[in-house]
Design a protein around this motif. Sequence first.
Motif, PDB file in Angstrom:
ATOM      1  N   THR A 129       0.812  -1.219   0.000  1.00  0.00           N
ATOM      2  CA  THR A 129       0.000   0.000   0.000  1.00  0.00           C
ATOM      3  C   THR A 129       0.846   1.270   0.000  1.00  0.00           C
ATOM      4  OG1 THR A 129      -1.701  -1.202   1.213  1.00  0.00           O
ATOM      5  CG2 THR A 129      -1.875   1.182   1.187  1.00  0.00           C
ATOM      6  N   THR A 130       1.895   1.314   0.792  1.00  0.00           N
ATOM      7  CA  THR A 130       2.706   2.529   0.840  1.00  0.00           C
ATOM      8  C   THR A 130       3.468   2.742  -0.465  1.00  0.00           C
ATOM      9  OG1 THR A 130       4.527   1.360   1.917  1.00  0.00           O
ATOM     10  CG2 THR A 130       2.953   2.502   3.346  1.00  0.00           C
ATOM     11  N   PHE A 131       3.911   1.650  -1.085  1.00  0.00           N
ATOM     12  CA  PHE A 131       4.590   1.781  -2.368  1.00  0.00           C
ATOM     13  C   PHE A 131       3.595   2.155  -3.467  1.00  0.00           C
ATOM     14  CE2 PHE A 131       7.993  -0.397  -0.184  1.00  0.00           C
ATOM     15  CZ  PHE A 131       9.124   0.227  -0.708  1.00  0.00           C
ATOM     16  N   ARG A 132       2.361   1.672  -3.363  1.00  0.00           N
ATOM     17  CA  ARG A 132       1.329   2.068  -4.328  1.00  0.00           C
ATOM     18  C   ARG A 132       1.083   3.571  -4.257  1.00  0.00           C
ATOM     19  NH1 ARG A 132      -3.231  -2.664  -3.690  1.00  0.00           N
ATOM     20  NH2 ARG A 132      -1.957  -4.289  -4.635  1.00  0.00           N
ATOM     21  N   LEU A 133       1.009   4.068  -3.043  1.00  0.00           N
ATOM     22  CA  LEU A 133       0.797   5.508  -2.870  1.00  0.00           C
ATOM     23  C   LEU A 133       1.968   6.297  -3.457  1.00  0.00           C
ATOM     24  CD1 LEU A 133      -0.881   7.823  -1.733  1.00  0.00           C
ATOM     25  CD2 LEU A 133       0.308   7.513   0.449  1.00  0.00           C
ATOM     26  N   ALA A 134       3.183   5.840  -3.216  1.00  0.00           N
ATOM     27  CA  ALA A 134       4.356   6.504  -3.780  1.00  0.00           C
ATOM     28  C   ALA A 134       4.315   6.471  -5.308  1.00  0.00           C
ATOM     29  CB  ALA A 134       5.634   5.845  -3.273  1.00  0.00           C
ATOM     30  N   ALA A 135       3.925   5.328  -5.869  1.00  0.00           N
ATOM     31  CA  ALA A 135       3.840   5.207  -7.330  1.00  0.00           C
ATOM     32  C   ALA A 135       2.774   6.132  -7.893  1.00  0.00           C
ATOM     33  CB  ALA A 135       3.547   3.763  -7.716  1.00  0.00           C
ATOM     34  N   LEU A 136       1.639   6.222  -7.222  1.00  0.00           N
ATOM     35  CA  LEU A 136       0.573   7.105  -7.693  1.00  0.00           C
ATOM     36  C   LEU A 136       0.996   8.567  -7.635  1.00  0.00           C
ATOM     37  CD1 LEU A 136      -2.569   5.371  -6.169  1.00  0.00           C
ATOM     38  CD2 LEU A 136      -1.903   5.472  -8.575  1.00  0.00           C
ATOM     39  N   ILE A 137       1.686   8.940  -6.577  1.00  0.00           N
ATOM     40  CA  ILE A 137       2.179  10.322  -6.477  1.00  0.00           C
ATOM     41  C   ILE A 137       3.169  10.600  -7.605  1.00  0.00           C
ATOM     42  CG2 ILE A 137       3.591  11.892  -5.082  1.00  0.00           C
ATOM     43  CD1 ILE A 137       2.238  10.593  -2.593  1.00  0.00           C
ATOM     44  N   GLY A 138       4.082   9.677  -7.842  1.00  0.00           N
ATOM     45  CA  GLY A 138       5.039   9.847  -8.933  1.00  0.00           C
ATOM     46  C   GLY A 138       4.363   9.937 -10.287  1.00  0.00           C
ATOM     47  N   ALA A 139       3.350   9.101 -10.516  1.00  0.00           N
ATOM     48  CA  ALA A 139       2.633   9.115 -11.795  1.00  0.00           C
ATOM     49  C   ALA A 139       1.850  10.413 -11.988  1.00  0.00           C
ATOM     50  CB  ALA A 139       1.697   7.909 -11.878  1.00  0.00           C
ATOM     51  N   VAL A 140       1.204  10.889 -10.928  1.00  0.00           N
ATOM     52  CA  VAL A 140       0.440  12.138 -11.029  1.00  0.00           C
ATOM     53  C   VAL A 140       1.377  13.318 -11.302  1.00  0.00           C
ATOM     54  CG1 VAL A 140      -0.981  13.776  -9.723  1.00  0.00           C
ATOM     55  CG2 VAL A 140      -1.540  11.347  -9.695  1.00  0.00           C
ATOM     56  N   VAL A 141       2.522  13.342 -10.632  1.00  0.00           N
ATOM     57  CA  VAL A 141       3.500  14.402 -10.890  1.00  0.00           C
ATOM     58  C   VAL A 141       3.964  14.338 -12.342  1.00  0.00           C
ATOM     59  CG1 VAL A 141       5.849  15.183 -10.328  1.00  0.00           C
ATOM     60  CG2 VAL A 141       4.234  14.654  -8.496  1.00  0.00           C
ATOM     61  N   ALA A 142       4.178  13.135 -12.859  1.00  0.00           N
ATOM     62  CA  ALA A 142       4.600  12.977 -14.257  1.00  0.00           C
ATOM     63  C   ALA A 142       3.515  13.453 -15.219  1.00  0.00           C
ATOM     64  CB  ALA A 142       4.952  11.525 -14.534  1.00  0.00           C
ATOM     65  N   ILE A 143       2.260  13.127 -14.927  1.00  0.00           N
ATOM     66  CA  ILE A 143       1.154  13.557 -15.784  1.00  0.00           C
ATOM     67  C   ILE A 143       1.063  15.077 -15.811  1.00  0.00           C
ATOM     68  CG2 ILE A 143      -1.379  13.613 -15.925  1.00  0.00           C
ATOM     69  CD1 ILE A 143      -1.274  10.672 -14.859  1.00  0.00           C
ATOM     70  N   LEU A 144       1.178  15.694 -14.644  1.00  0.00           N
ATOM     71  CA  LEU A 144       1.150  17.157 -14.588  1.00  0.00           C
ATOM     72  C   LEU A 144       2.363  17.759 -15.306  1.00  0.00           C
ATOM     73  CD1 LEU A 144      -0.095  17.666 -10.922  1.00  0.00           C
ATOM     74  CD2 LEU A 144      -1.414  17.868 -13.042  1.00  0.00           C
ATOM     75  N   GLY A 145       3.506  17.096 -15.201  1.00  0.00           N
ATOM     76  CA  GLY A 145       4.701  17.561 -15.896  1.00  0.00           C
ATOM     77  C   GLY A 145       4.570  17.474 -17.408  1.00  0.00           C
ATOM     78  N   VAL A 146       4.022  16.367 -17.897  1.00  0.00           N
ATOM     79  CA  VAL A 146       3.804  16.217 -19.338  1.00  0.00           C
ATOM     80  C   VAL A 146       2.826  17.287 -19.821  1.00  0.00           C
ATOM     81  CG1 VAL A 146       2.768  14.701 -21.082  1.00  0.00           C
ATOM     82  CG2 VAL A 146       4.405  13.767 -19.453  1.00  0.00           C
ATOM     83  N   SER A 147       1.780  17.543 -19.047  1.00  0.00           N
ATOM     84  CA  SER A 147       0.823  18.593 -19.413  1.00  0.00           C
ATOM     85  C   SER A 147       1.486  19.957 -19.450  1.00  0.00           C
ATOM     86  CB  SER A 147      -0.346  18.623 -18.426  1.00  0.00           C
ATOM     87  OG  SER A 147      -1.030  17.409 -18.444  1.00  0.00           O
ATOM     88  N   ALA A 148       2.328  20.236 -18.472  1.00  0.00           N
ATOM     89  CA  ALA A 148       3.022  21.528 -18.431  1.00  0.00           C
ATOM     90  C   ALA A 148       3.968  21.679 -19.616  1.00  0.00           C
ATOM     91  CB  ALA A 148       3.791  21.669 -17.119  1.00  0.00           C
ATOM     92  N   ILE A 149       4.674  20.610 -19.964  1.00  0.00           N
ATOM     93  CA  ILE A 149       5.564  20.661 -21.128  1.00  0.00           C
ATOM     94  C   ILE A 149       4.765  20.980 -22.389  1.00  0.00           C
ATOM     95  CG2 ILE A 149       6.973  19.219 -22.658  1.00  0.00           C
ATOM     96  CD1 ILE A 149       8.036  17.852 -20.096  1.00  0.00           C
ATOM     97  N   ALA A 150       3.591  20.350 -22.517  1.00  0.00           N
ATOM     98  CA  ALA A 150       2.770  20.593 -23.704  1.00  0.00           C
ATOM     99  C   ALA A 150       2.263  22.027 -23.750  1.00  0.00           C
ATOM    100  CB  ALA A 150       1.595  19.624 -23.729  1.00  0.00           C
ATOM    101  N   VAL A 151       1.801  22.543 -22.626  1.00  0.00           N
ATOM    102  CA  VAL A 151       1.271  23.905 -22.602  1.00  0.00           C
ATOM    103  C   VAL A 151       2.388  24.926 -22.845  1.00  0.00           C
ATOM    104  CG1 VAL A 151       0.184  25.649 -21.129  1.00  0.00           C
ATOM    105  CG2 VAL A 151      -0.729  23.319 -21.189  1.00  0.00           C
ATOM    106  N   ILE A 152       3.541  24.707 -22.222  1.00  0.00           N
ATOM    107  CA  ILE A 152       4.674  25.618 -22.418  1.00  0.00           C
ATOM    108  C   ILE A 152       5.208  25.512 -23.850  1.00  0.00           C
ATOM    109  CG2 ILE A 152       7.073  26.073 -21.728  1.00  0.00           C
ATOM    110  CD1 ILE A 152       6.192  25.240 -18.865  1.00  0.00           C
TER     111      ILE A 152
END
Length: 191
Positions: A129-152
């Motif tokens: 469970t704790t590693f799942r949470l870490a993975a989800l946080i990492g994935a969400v940060v990556a999704i937001l980063g990809v979106s930011a790269i596209a917008v910029i």
Amino acid sequence: MLEHLLFAISAALVTVSTNLDNLAVLLGLIVVVSARRAAMGFIIAQLGILIVSLAIASGLSQTGILSWIGYLGVIPLVLGLRGLWRQFTLHGSTETQDYSHVSSIIALFLSLSIDTLAAMTPLLADSTTTFRLAALIGAVVAILGVSAIAVIGAPHAQSLAPRFARLERITPYVMILVGLYILLNTPTDVL
């Protein structure tokens, strides 16, 4: 704590590598529709993929969710039929397909994100469970980063999109690494 951070980084890298094709599409969509709508559609679709991955990984596959994944192929089929219908009803008009509705953009990105689902589901399933949470946080940060790269990168979208599309060639290697990780089943993911 370090293990969780490294696992979050691993999930972020998996998410980015499986979304390089989506980034190229997102850059192209930003040229046609507003950056806000395109990014919102991308983010909602990717969060939906993460939720489905987590649901399957958490054992909800016994309820029948796993058998429904194959039906995601209906999304590109419907979009293709819609585009064909519009092509015949417009009688040769050069008007492009309308992706202005966020729901159309979400459907497009859901149909392009099966690789993310295939990579994240085993990664989450093989984790506590704790590693799942870490993975989800990492994935969400990556999704937001990809979106930011596209917008910029929107002003330079015509030159950037083909470059990101070529980078997609690394995705199979990342998928192999995720598979090897799952097969090795390291003792660190049960700590």
